[in-house]
Design an enzyme around this catalytic site. Structure first.
Site, PDB file in Angstrom:
ATOM      1  N   TYR A 123      28.768 -54.216  61.603  1.00 27.38           N
ATOM      2  CA  TYR A 123      27.481 -54.276  62.237  1.00 27.38           C
ATOM      3  C   TYR A 123      27.507 -54.821  63.722  1.00 27.38           C
ATOM      4  O   TYR A 123      26.708 -55.163  64.356  1.00 27.38           O
ATOM      5  CB  TYR A 123      26.558 -55.088  61.328  1.00 27.38           C
ATOM      6  N   PHE A 160      33.964 -54.198  64.434  1.00 26.07           N
ATOM      7  CA  PHE A 160      33.845 -53.283  63.597  1.00 26.07           C
ATOM      8  C   PHE A 160      32.389 -53.522  62.758  1.00 26.07           C
ATOM      9  O   PHE A 160      31.738 -54.356  63.242  1.00 26.07           O
ATOM     10  CB  PHE A 160      34.720 -53.761  62.369  1.00 26.07           C
ATOM     11  N   LYS A 173      34.502 -63.023  70.903  1.00 27.33           N
ATOM     12  CA  LYS A 173      33.899 -63.064  69.370  1.00 27.33           C
ATOM     13  C   LYS A 173      34.425 -64.023  68.537  1.00 27.33           C
ATOM     14  O   LYS A 173      33.792 -64.840  67.959  1.00 27.33           O
ATOM     15  CB  LYS A 173      33.971 -61.690  68.795  1.00 27.33           C
ATOM     16  N   ASP A 202      34.698 -62.676  52.327  1.00 25.67           N
ATOM     17  CA  ASP A 202      33.669 -62.077  51.810  1.00 25.67           C
ATOM     18  C   ASP A 202      32.531 -62.261  52.573  1.00 25.67           C
ATOM     19  O   ASP A 202      32.122 -63.592  53.213  1.00 25.67           O
ATOM     20  CB  ASP A 202      33.032 -62.287  50.317  1.00 25.67           C
TER      21      ASP A 202
HETATM   22  P1  IMP Z   1      32.864 -57.421  52.091  1.00 22.62           P
HETATM   23  O1  IMP Z   1      33.037 -58.556  52.524  1.00 22.62           O
HETATM   24  O2  IMP Z   1      34.135 -56.535  51.812  1.00 22.62           O
HETATM   25  O3  IMP Z   1      31.747 -57.169  50.946  1.00 22.62           O
HETATM   26  O4  IMP Z   1      32.249 -56.618  53.268  1.00 22.62           O
HETATM   27  C1  IMP Z   1      31.181 -57.117  54.183  1.00 22.62           C
HETATM   28  C2  IMP Z   1      30.875 -56.213  55.168  1.00 22.62           C
HETATM   29  O5  IMP Z   1      29.927 -57.059  56.053  1.00 22.62           O
HETATM   30  C3  IMP Z   1      31.765 -55.522  55.991  1.00 22.62           C
HETATM   31  O6  IMP Z   1      32.182 -54.230  55.557  1.00 22.62           O
HETATM   32  C4  IMP Z   1      31.177 -55.348  57.408  1.00 22.62           C
HETATM   33  O7  IMP Z   1      30.422 -54.191  57.394  1.00 22.62           O
HETATM   34  C5  IMP Z   1      30.051 -56.331  57.649  1.00 22.62           C
HETATM   35  N1  IMP Z   1      30.770 -57.486  58.349  1.00 22.62           N
HETATM   36  C6  IMP Z   1      31.382 -58.619  57.774  1.00 22.62           C
HETATM   37  N2  IMP Z   1      31.670 -59.375  58.962  1.00 22.62           N
HETATM   38  C7  IMP Z   1      31.325 -58.537  59.907  1.00 22.62           C
HETATM   39  C8  IMP Z   1      31.723 -58.907  61.285  1.00 22.62           C
HETATM   40  O8  IMP Z   1      32.034 -59.781  61.669  1.00 22.62           O
HETATM   41  N3  IMP Z   1      31.161 -57.952  62.214  1.00 22.62           N
HETATM   42  C9  IMP Z   1      30.639 -56.729  61.588  1.00 22.62           C
HETATM   43  N4  IMP Z   1      30.306 -56.583  60.361  1.00 22.62           N
HETATM   44  C10 IMP Z   1      30.827 -57.593  59.439  1.00 22.62           C
END
Ligand code: IMP
Length: 207
Positions: free
Chosen positions: A164, A162, A185, A79
């Site tokens: 942000y 992906f 990265k 998460d």
């Molecule tokens: P969740 O953890 O499924 O709630 O989603 C978290 C959201 O944070 C993802 O859909 C991404 O948009 C963003 N996110 C998490 N890690 C990254 C990353 O490494 N790069 C860019 N966006 C991220």
């Protein structure tokens, strides 16, 4: 063998408890050197639990537990999200929701830029957080949190990665995450930080 106090992972297979292809790819890349077969929750047709937690760790734990119970295999969940200091660390655990029902990150990035403009501050500092939880079918769970600090760029730069990535630049780096090669990265990201802690605790190198 070093005793880390954590449960050591000794299976050959695990479920990556995510339906986000960007995350699944990054986690599989990180798992590959360990020789573990990773299957995604989507491949197994597992349902996506609702993220009702109030922290990254709570959400990671509920996703890992749900996948471990449903698959009867150990499950690793992620998460994560972007925290912008001038926005009171928003979007934070709501990072995915800011992209709307179509998961359109052009919209999410524009929302961050608009909110920063409205805030009237010049502070562009931000950090990514990644909580990783490894759950076993018997209910045992290990969780770790990693971070990477940096700042928000506008306009977005690069089309790699992906979410942000195009608006985030890590401290001490010239390129945005969206412009970096995946391995660059991986070397510095919040996910790599959390993963390093997971490796030390649950995958120690035999001494
Ligand atoms: P969740 O953890 O499924 O709630 O989603 C978290 C959201 O944070 C993802 O859909 C991404 O948009 C963003 N996110 C998490 N890690 C990254 C990353 O490494 N790069 C860019 N966006 C991220």
């Amino acid at each position: 063998m070093t005793d880390t106090g954590s449960r050591i992972f000794s299976d050959a297979k695990l479920v990556v408890a995510s339906h986000n292809q960007g995350k699944v790819t990054e986690i599989c890349d990180l798992l590959e050197p360990l020789g573990i077969t990773a299957i995604s929750a989507a491949e197994l047709g597992l349902p996506e639990p609702e993220e009702t937690g109030s922290s990254f760790i709570e959400n990671a734990e509920l996703k890992a537990r749900a996948a471990a119970t449903a698959s009867n295999l150990p499950a690793l969940s992620d998460d994560s999200g972007l925290c912008v200091a001038a926005l009171g660390n928003a979007p934070g655990i709501y990072s995915a929701r800011w992209a709307g029902p179509d998961r359109d990150f052009a919209i999410a990035m524009q929302r961050v830029a608009d909110a920063l403009l409205l805030s009237g501050t010049k502070d562009r500092s931000a950090f990514f957080v990644c909580a990783l939880s490894l759950a076993w079918p018997d209910g045992h769970i290990e969780s770790f949190e990693g971070r990477v600090h940096g700042d928000i760029l506008w306009p977005p730069r690069g089309d790699k990665g992906f979410g942000y990535d195009p608006i985030f630049r890590a401290q001490g780096h010239a390129l945005s995450f969206g412009e970096m090669e995946p391995q660059d990265k991986h070397a510095i990201s919040h996910r790599a930080d959390a993963f390093a802690q997971l490796l030390t605790a649950c995958f120690p190198v035999p001494s």
